[in-house]
Design a protein around this motif. Structure first.
Motif, PDB file in Angstrom:
ATOM      1  N   GLY A 192       0.681  -1.723   0.105  1.00 18.71           N
ATOM      2  CA  GLY A 192      -0.018  -0.183  -0.038  1.00 18.71           C
ATOM      3  C   GLY A 192       1.200   1.168  -0.252  1.00 18.71           C
ATOM      4  N   LYS A 193       0.155   2.651  -0.721  1.00 20.88           N
ATOM      5  CA  LYS A 193       1.004   3.375   0.037  1.00 20.88           C
ATOM      6  C   LYS A 193       1.015   3.984   1.146  1.00 20.88           C
ATOM      7  N   GLY A 194       0.463   4.262   2.189  1.00 18.68           N
ATOM      8  CA  GLY A 194       0.558   5.073   3.440  1.00 18.68           C
ATOM      9  C   GLY A 194       2.080   6.236   3.586  1.00 18.68           C
ATOM     10  N   SER A 195       1.752   5.614   5.132  1.00 16.88           N
ATOM     11  CA  SER A 195       3.646   6.557   5.346  1.00 16.88           C
ATOM     12  C   SER A 195       5.076   5.685   4.055  1.00 16.88           C
ATOM     13  N   GLY A 196       4.927   4.852   3.660  1.00 18.24           N
ATOM     14  CA  GLY A 196       5.919   4.346   2.990  1.00 18.24           C
ATOM     15  C   GLY A 196       6.767   2.708   4.352  1.00 18.24           C
ATOM     16  N   GLN A 197       6.158   2.918   5.232  1.00 22.51           N
ATOM     17  CA  GLN A 197       7.217   2.602   5.795  1.00 22.51           C
ATOM     18  C   GLN A 197       7.271   0.986   5.832  1.00 22.51           C
ATOM     19  N   LEU A 198       5.943   0.639   5.468  1.00 25.40           N
ATOM     20  CA  LEU A 198       5.048  -0.854   5.345  1.00 25.40           C
ATOM     21  C   LEU A 198       6.175  -1.387   4.194  1.00 25.40           C
ATOM     22  N   LYS A 199       6.489  -0.742   2.669  1.00 22.24           N
ATOM     23  CA  LYS A 199       7.011  -0.695   1.505  1.00 22.24           C
ATOM     24  C   LYS A 199       8.664  -1.073   2.549  1.00 22.24           C
ATOM     25  N   GLU A 200       9.251  -0.711   2.692  1.00 23.21           N
ATOM     26  CA  GLU A 200      10.159  -0.204   3.491  1.00 23.21           C
ATOM     27  C   GLU A 200      10.869  -1.004   4.626  1.00 23.21           C
ATOM     28  N   LYS A 201       9.636  -2.220   4.868  1.00 20.67           N
ATOM     29  CA  LYS A 201       9.822  -3.112   5.894  1.00 20.67           C
ATOM     30  C   LYS A 201      10.308  -4.441   4.607  1.00 20.67           C
ATOM     31  N   VAL A 202       9.346  -4.230   3.693  1.00 23.04           N
ATOM     32  CA  VAL A 202       9.143  -6.293   2.468  1.00 23.04           C
ATOM     33  C   VAL A 202      10.099  -4.942   1.516  1.00 23.04           C
ATOM     34  N   LEU A 203      11.100  -3.886   1.408  1.00 19.86           N
ATOM     35  CA  LEU A 203      11.967  -4.314   1.304  1.00 19.86           C
ATOM     36  C   LEU A 203      13.230  -3.858   1.387  1.00 19.86           C
ATOM     37  N   ARG A 228      17.438 -12.974  -0.667  1.00 25.03           N
ATOM     38  CA  ARG A 228      17.770 -12.701  -2.106  1.00 25.03           C
ATOM     39  C   ARG A 228      18.485 -13.586  -2.862  1.00 25.03           C
ATOM     40  N   ARG A 229      19.085 -14.576  -2.582  1.00 22.00           N
ATOM     41  CA  ARG A 229      18.817 -15.315  -3.221  1.00 22.00           C
ATOM     42  C   ARG A 229      17.654 -16.403  -3.638  1.00 22.00           C
ATOM     43  N   LYS A 230      16.433 -16.542  -3.389  1.00 20.53           N
ATOM     44  CA  LYS A 230      15.892 -16.842  -3.467  1.00 20.53           C
ATOM     45  C   LYS A 230      14.899 -16.460  -5.164  1.00 20.53           C
ATOM     46  N   TYR A 231      14.764 -15.196  -5.392  1.00 19.21           N
ATOM     47  CA  TYR A 231      14.155 -14.544  -5.991  1.00 19.21           C
ATOM     48  C   TYR A 231      14.968 -13.474  -7.458  1.00 19.21           C
ATOM     49  N   SER A 232      14.912 -13.580  -8.675  1.00 22.27           N
ATOM     50  CA  SER A 232      16.052 -13.471  -9.568  1.00 22.27           C
ATOM     51  C   SER A 232      16.094 -11.419  -9.921  1.00 22.27           C
ATOM     52  N   LYS A 233      14.542 -10.825  -9.214  1.00 20.88           N
ATOM     53  CA  LYS A 233      15.391  -9.374  -9.146  1.00 20.88           C
ATOM     54  C   LYS A 233      13.530  -8.992  -8.899  1.00 20.88           C
ATOM     55  N   TYR A 234      13.767  -7.350  -8.485  1.00 19.42           N
ATOM     56  CA  TYR A 234      12.342  -7.112  -7.984  1.00 19.42           C
ATOM     57  C   TYR A 234      12.003  -5.329  -8.296  1.00 19.42           C
ATOM     58  N   ASP A 235      11.014  -5.773  -8.729  1.00 19.99           N
ATOM     59  CA  ASP A 235      10.466  -4.029  -9.580  1.00 19.99           C
ATOM     60  C   ASP A 235       9.666  -3.349  -8.445  1.00 19.99           C
ATOM     61  N   VAL A 236      10.047  -2.150  -8.821  1.00 18.91           N
ATOM     62  CA  VAL A 236       8.702  -0.992  -7.632  1.00 18.91           C
ATOM     63  C   VAL A 236       7.883  -0.362  -8.887  1.00 18.91           C
ATOM     64  N   ASP A 237       6.205  -1.065  -9.006  1.00 21.97           N
ATOM     65  CA  ASP A 237       5.442  -0.511 -10.309  1.00 21.97           C
ATOM     66  C   ASP A 237       5.712   1.168  -9.501  1.00 21.97           C
ATOM     67  N   ASN A 238       6.365   1.234 -11.525  1.00 22.96           N
ATOM     68  CA  ASN A 238       6.187   2.766 -11.208  1.00 22.96           C
ATOM     69  C   ASN A 238       4.856   3.721 -11.353  1.00 22.96           C
ATOM     70  N   LYS A 239       3.868   2.997 -11.615  1.00 23.81           N
ATOM     71  CA  LYS A 239       3.179   3.631 -11.889  1.00 23.81           C
ATOM     72  C   LYS A 239       1.832   3.565 -10.459  1.00 23.81           C
ATOM     73  N   ASN A 240       2.115   2.417  -9.735  1.00 21.68           N
ATOM     74  CA  ASN A 240       1.393   2.402  -8.301  1.00 21.68           C
ATOM     75  C   ASN A 240       2.761   2.536  -7.337  1.00 21.68           C
ATOM     76  N   PHE A 241       2.515   3.462  -6.869  1.00 23.11           N
ATOM     77  CA  PHE A 241       4.295   3.275  -5.371  1.00 23.11           C
ATOM     78  C   PHE A 241       3.033   1.926  -5.421  1.00 23.11           C
ATOM     79  N   GLY A 242       2.771   1.769  -4.499  1.00 22.74           N
ATOM     80  CA  GLY A 242       2.272   0.328  -3.434  1.00 22.74           C
ATOM     81  C   GLY A 242       2.016  -0.528  -3.898  1.00 22.74           C
ATOM     82  N   ARG A 243       2.880  -1.217  -4.605  1.00 20.60           N
ATOM     83  CA  ARG A 243       2.731  -2.948  -5.330  1.00 20.60           C
ATOM     84  C   ARG A 243       4.615  -2.619  -5.917  1.00 20.60           C
ATOM     85  N   ILE A 244       5.275  -4.359  -5.374  1.00 21.70           N
ATOM     86  CA  ILE A 244       6.491  -4.705  -5.505  1.00 21.70           C
ATOM     87  C   ILE A 244       6.050  -5.500  -6.008  1.00 21.70           C
TER      88      ILE A 244
END
Length: 88
Positions: free
Chosen positions: A42-53, A62-78
């Protein structure tokens, strides 16, 4: 294209539960060989997004996935992507 979605809105204030759900969806992705997962902090204050990152940037995670992207159209999705040809 196979994927799963994890919406963290219902558990935004339950720190241990968040880590548990993130680990669970990564495990599901591995067992089902998903193309990607979508995490919605979600968008909110960004604290939850930072926790996920921070979670995603842990060395053992990090070894369990290839890459991650933050949605440039919707700040609240990874999006977390898996390239099964390169992952072991």
């Amino acid at each position: 294209m196979s994927f799963q979605k994890l919406d963290l809105h219902p558990i935004y204030n339950k720190g241990g539960k968040i880590d548990s759900e993130l680990n669970k969806i990564l495990s599901d992705a591995w067992s089902k060989k998903l193309d990607f997962i979508e995490i919605i902090p979600g968008k909110g204050s960004g604290q939850l997004k930072e926790k996920v990152l921070r979670f995603l940037n842990q060395k053992d995670i990090r070894r369990k996935y290839s890459k991650y992207d933050v949605d440039n159209k919707n700040f609240g999705r990874i999006f977390v992507h898996f390239n099964w040809n390169k992952l072991k």
